[in-house]
Design a protein around this motif. Structure first.
Motif, PDB file in Angstrom:
ATOM      1  N   UNK A 239       3.079  -5.010  17.706  1.00 18.74           N
ATOM      2  CA  UNK A 239       3.523  -4.090  16.660  1.00 18.74           C
ATOM      3  C   UNK A 239       2.472  -3.010  16.463  1.00 18.74           C
ATOM      4  N   UNK A 240       2.914  -1.768  16.332  1.00 17.98           N
ATOM      5  CA  UNK A 240       1.990  -0.642  16.248  1.00 17.98           C
ATOM      6  C   UNK A 240       1.193  -0.648  14.956  1.00 17.98           C
ATOM      7  N   UNK A 241       0.062   0.023  14.984  1.00 22.15           N
ATOM      8  CA  UNK A 241      -0.791   0.113  13.788  1.00 22.15           C
ATOM      9  C   UNK A 241      -0.104   0.894  12.676  1.00 22.15           C
ATOM     10  N   UNK A 242       0.733   1.894  13.040  1.00 25.28           N
ATOM     11  CA  UNK A 242       1.422   2.672  12.004  1.00 25.28           C
ATOM     12  C   UNK A 242       2.473   1.822  11.291  1.00 25.28           C
ATOM     13  N   UNK A 243       3.142   0.928  12.015  1.00 28.91           N
ATOM     14  CA  UNK A 243       4.116   0.024  11.391  1.00 28.91           C
ATOM     15  C   UNK A 243       3.407  -0.897  10.405  1.00 28.91           C
ATOM     16  N   UNK A 244       2.266  -1.456  10.821  1.00 24.98           N
ATOM     17  CA  UNK A 244       1.525  -2.359   9.930  1.00 24.98           C
ATOM     18  C   UNK A 244       0.972  -1.607   8.717  1.00 24.98           C
ATOM     19  N   UNK A 245       0.590  -0.355   8.912  1.00 21.19           N
ATOM     20  CA  UNK A 245       0.112   0.446   7.785  1.00 21.19           C
ATOM     21  C   UNK A 245       1.215   0.630   6.748  1.00 21.19           C
ATOM     22  N   UNK A 246       2.437   0.909   7.212  1.00 19.99           N
ATOM     23  CA  UNK A 246       3.552   1.085   6.277  1.00 19.99           C
ATOM     24  C   UNK A 246       3.846  -0.218   5.539  1.00 19.99           C
ATOM     25  N   UNK A 247       3.838  -1.327   6.257  1.00 20.52           N
ATOM     26  CA  UNK A 247       4.111  -2.616   5.607  1.00 20.52           C
ATOM     27  C   UNK A 247       3.054  -2.936   4.549  1.00 20.52           C
ATOM     28  N   UNK A 248       1.785  -2.649   4.861  1.00 15.10           N
ATOM     29  CA  UNK A 248       0.728  -2.880   3.867  1.00 15.10           C
ATOM     30  C   UNK A 248       1.008  -2.087   2.587  1.00 15.10           C
ATOM     31  N   UNK A 249       1.451  -0.854   2.753  1.00 11.77           N
ATOM     32  CA  UNK A 249       1.727  -0.004   1.589  1.00 11.77           C
ATOM     33  C   UNK A 249       2.952  -0.498   0.813  1.00 11.77           C
ATOM     34  N   UNK A 250       4.031  -0.835   1.527  1.00 11.37           N
ATOM     35  CA  UNK A 250       5.251  -1.283   0.857  1.00 11.37           C
ATOM     36  C   UNK A 250       5.055  -2.622   0.162  1.00 11.37           C
ATOM     37  N   UNK A 251       4.164  -3.451   0.707  1.00  9.10           N
ATOM     38  CA  UNK A 251       3.932  -4.772   0.132  1.00  9.10           C
ATOM     39  C   UNK A 251       2.636  -4.817  -0.675  1.00  9.10           C
ATOM     40  N   UNK A 252       2.281  -3.691  -1.243  1.00 10.93           N
ATOM     41  CA  UNK A 252       1.134  -3.644  -2.155  1.00 10.93           C
ATOM     42  C   UNK A 252       1.524  -4.337  -3.457  1.00 10.93           C
ATOM     43  N   UNK A 253       0.708  -5.289  -3.896  1.00  8.92           N
ATOM     44  CA  UNK A 253       1.045  -6.058  -5.096  1.00  8.92           C
ATOM     45  C   UNK A 253       0.936  -5.210  -6.358  1.00  8.92           C
ATOM     46  N   UNK A 254       0.158  -4.135  -6.296  1.00  6.48           N
ATOM     47  CA  UNK A 254       0.022  -3.214  -7.418  1.00  6.48           C
ATOM     48  C   UNK A 254       1.141  -2.178  -7.319  1.00  6.48           C
ATOM     49  N   UNK A 255       2.166  -2.315  -8.170  1.00  9.62           N
ATOM     50  CA  UNK A 255       3.334  -1.430  -8.067  1.00  9.62           C
ATOM     51  C   UNK A 255       2.970   0.032  -8.260  1.00  9.62           C
ATOM     52  N   UNK A 256       1.888   0.312  -9.024  1.00  9.61           N
ATOM     53  CA  UNK A 256       1.506   1.707  -9.253  1.00  9.61           C
ATOM     54  C   UNK A 256       0.998   2.361  -7.979  1.00  9.61           C
ATOM     55  N   UNK A 257       0.534   1.554  -7.011  1.00  6.90           N
ATOM     56  CA  UNK A 257       0.041   2.077  -5.742  1.00  6.90           C
ATOM     57  C   UNK A 257       1.076   1.952  -4.624  1.00  6.90           C
ATOM     58  N   UNK A 258       2.150   1.277  -4.896  1.00  9.30           N
ATOM     59  CA  UNK A 258       3.220   1.103  -3.910  1.00  9.30           C
ATOM     60  C   UNK A 258       3.985   2.418  -3.782  1.00  9.30           C
ATOM     61  N   UNK A 259       4.340   2.842  -2.573  1.00 11.01           N
ATOM     62  CA  UNK A 259       5.044   4.118  -2.425  1.00 11.01           C
ATOM     63  C   UNK A 259       6.467   4.053  -2.974  1.00 11.01           C
ATOM     64  N   UNK A 260       6.998   5.216  -3.312  1.00 12.45           N
ATOM     65  CA  UNK A 260       8.406   5.313  -3.687  1.00 12.45           C
ATOM     66  C   UNK A 260       9.245   5.280  -2.417  1.00 12.45           C
ATOM     67  N   UNK A 261      10.561   5.171  -2.577  1.00 16.73           N
ATOM     68  CA  UNK A 261      11.454   5.191  -1.419  1.00 16.73           C
ATOM     69  C   UNK A 261      11.321   6.508  -0.654  1.00 16.73           C
ATOM     70  N   UNK A 262      11.221   7.621  -1.372  1.00 20.64           N
ATOM     71  CA  UNK A 262      11.063   8.917  -0.706  1.00 20.64           C
ATOM     72  C   UNK A 262       9.748   8.999   0.058  1.00 20.64           C
ATOM     73  N   UNK A 263       8.691   8.401  -0.500  1.00 19.64           N
ATOM     74  CA  UNK A 263       7.400   8.412   0.195  1.00 19.64           C
ATOM     75  C   UNK A 263       7.450   7.553   1.453  1.00 19.64           C
ATOM     76  N   UNK A 264       8.175   6.440   1.419  1.00 21.02           N
ATOM     77  CA  UNK A 264       8.352   5.630   2.624  1.00 21.02           C
ATOM     78  C   UNK A 264       9.029   6.453   3.709  1.00 21.02           C
ATOM     79  N   UNK A 265      10.032   7.218   3.324  1.00 19.05           N
ATOM     80  CA  UNK A 265      10.746   8.055   4.293  1.00 19.05           C
ATOM     81  C   UNK A 265       9.840   9.108   4.925  1.00 19.05           C
ATOM     82  N   UNK A 266       8.750   9.476   4.242  1.00 21.81           N
ATOM     83  CA  UNK A 266       7.814  10.461   4.775  1.00 21.81           C
ATOM     84  C   UNK A 266       6.688   9.863   5.584  1.00 21.81           C
ATOM     85  N   UNK A 267       6.632   8.529   5.693  1.00 20.58           N
ATOM     86  CA  UNK A 267       5.550   7.880   6.444  1.00 20.58           C
ATOM     87  C   UNK A 267       5.700   8.159   7.944  1.00 20.58           C
TER      88      UNK A 267
END
Length: 273
Positions: free
Chosen positions: A229-257
């Motif tokens: 699995x690519x490093x960019x895929x793992x980077x996105x998963x780390x962000x989406x699964x951030x336990x701190x919701x204030x640091x978790x990206x929005x749906x629109x931000x995920x689309x821009x990853x």
């Protein structure tokens, strides 16, 4: 079956069965009245007697048609076309999704290649972003609720646990433990107020499901599952699964990853399966 339903549709074979009822394929008897070029649909017949007096069951029964009728149409949302009711059942006429859902597709074919996984995630997040822009939080995103229509287009389904946040409320305005345990965000389990980013967490877990991996208490990427699995895929998963919701990206931000724009940036009309 209500007379009105039988007047408008020919109800055909059973294609699914759930906790509260049966899903059957149905054909519009007057194709000229079809809202699109399709005349085949699904009718979800909910047995009222199977719905307990429990507030949650009643809420789920009433919420899905309400939310689907409130949301403007979107290519990646399951649409409700008609609703009929009689003394024993509520019948919802929906888009026909006769391909395996994501859970079954992955169970059958195994982990998907990254480009295909990214296109699935892109379509899912477009649906989620559309919901959030219209103040709807789905609250039960999981592979079983990620369907595909006859053209292979993703359709997010099952809005029985959804909630509408009024435009003036803060981002964290919901309470209550809802959803499927494996996919539910940590702030929900903790009993705190939460907002629309719980859907991003659940979509991230579903993405891990796409890769056939297993989440641990702390997010790790075991080589057995993630070696290729690519490093960019793992980077996105780390962000989406951030336990701190204030640091978790929005749906629109995920689309821009970068991972999504590289592989899944084409429009939602792309056919993927």
């Amino acid at each position: 079956m209500t007379e009105a339903l039988k007047r408008d549709y020919q109800v055909c074979e059973e294609i699914g069965r759930g906790r509260f009822g049966v899903v059957r394929r149905c054909e519009l008897l007057d194709p000229s009245a079809a809202p699109s070029s399709f005349s085949s649909f699904a009718v979800k017949s909910i047995d009222k007697s199977a719905v307990s007096s429990d507030d949650l069951d009643s809420h789920c029964l009433l919420t899905e048609p309400k939310v689907l009728s409130l949301l403007p149409p979107h290519p990646n949302l399951l649409r409700i076309h008609n609703a009929y009711e009689d003394s024993s059942h509520l019948h919802l006429v929906l888009d026909l999704c006769d391909s395996p859902d994501l859970q079954r597709a992955v169970a059958s074919a195994g982990p998907l290649p990254e480009p295909e996984a990214a296109r699935i995630l892109a379509q899912l997040m477009r649906a989620v972003a559309h919901c959030h822009r219209h103040c709807v939080v789905h609250r039960d995103i999981k592979p079983d609720n990620i369907l595909f229509d006859s053209q292979g287009r993703l359709r997010l389904a099952d809005f029985g646990s959804a909630e509408v946040i009024s435009g003036g409320e803060p981002a964290a305005a919901l309470r209550g433990v809802v959803g499927t345990p494996y996919y539910v965000a940590p702030e929900v389990v903790a009993g705190r107020e939460y907002g629309e980013k719980v859907d991003v967490w659940s979509a991230g877990v579903s993405a891990v499901e796409i890769f056939g991996a297993v989440l641990r208490a702390n997010l790790r990427f075991p080589p057995r599952f993630f070696r290729s699995v690519s490093s960019t895929a793992k980077d996105l998963l780390r962000k989406m699964l951030c336990r701190d919701a204030s640091r978790r990206p929005s749906a629109d931000q995920v689309l821009g990853h970068q991972w999504v724009t590289s592989y899944g940036g084409a429009e939602a009309t792309d056919l993927i399966i």
